[in-house]
Design a protein around this motif. Structure first.
Motif: not given
Length: 141
Positions: A58-68, A70-73, A75-82, A95-98
């Motif tokens: 996406e051409g952004v910094s890791a901290p900026s992407m982390n904020r994005t 977090n917001c999407l998570e 909202g139920g659009y994404i999930e963090r998995v091992a 996620t299915d919603a995403g």
């Protein structure tokens, strides 16, 4: 008098941006920003990614992407998995919603564009089809 290449370039840029802005307005979830949808679409088309890989895409910094993320998570659009191969890594996945949001947005945008194309003459549609091929070739040069 014929337009210069510079004038043609300006007109093409403006028309392209206006069309892109109009298409971006067609989305399944009006609360999502363009940047947030871009992350969802990237995950949809390219699969799950690490936060670092997603930030690079996406051409952004890791901290900026982390904020994005977090917001999407939230909202139920994404999930963090091992990561299956390296449990120390975390993968960002839709996620299915995403998935549904991306698919519904793509359908909505295609439907809008389809309606616009139907209003054109066959000759204008043929011109746009040729222009599509030319524009695609410009993006691969």
């Amino acid at each position: 008098m014929a337009k210069t290449i510079g004038e043609q370039a300006t007109e093409l840029r403006i028309a392209t941006f206006r069309l892109a802005r109009r298409l971006r307005a067609e989305k399944a979830d009006g609360e999502l920003s363009d940047a947030h949808f871009s992350v969802l679409a990237g995950l949809h088309w390219h699969g799950a990614l690490t936060l670092t890989a997603l930030a690079e895409r996406e051409g952004v910094s890791a901290p900026s992407m982390n904020r994005t993320v977090n917001c999407l998570e939230e909202g139920g659009y994404i999930e963090r998995v091992a990561d299956e191969s390296d449990r120390r890594k975390v993968i960002i996945a839709l996620t299915d919603a995403g998935q549904a949001t991306v698919k519904d947005t793509v359908k909505k945008r295609d439907r809008w564009l389809h309606q616009q194309l139907r209003s054109l003459s066959p000759e204008d549609r043929a011109t746009l089809a040729a222009a599509t091929d030319i524009m695609r070739s410009l993006t691969t040069q």
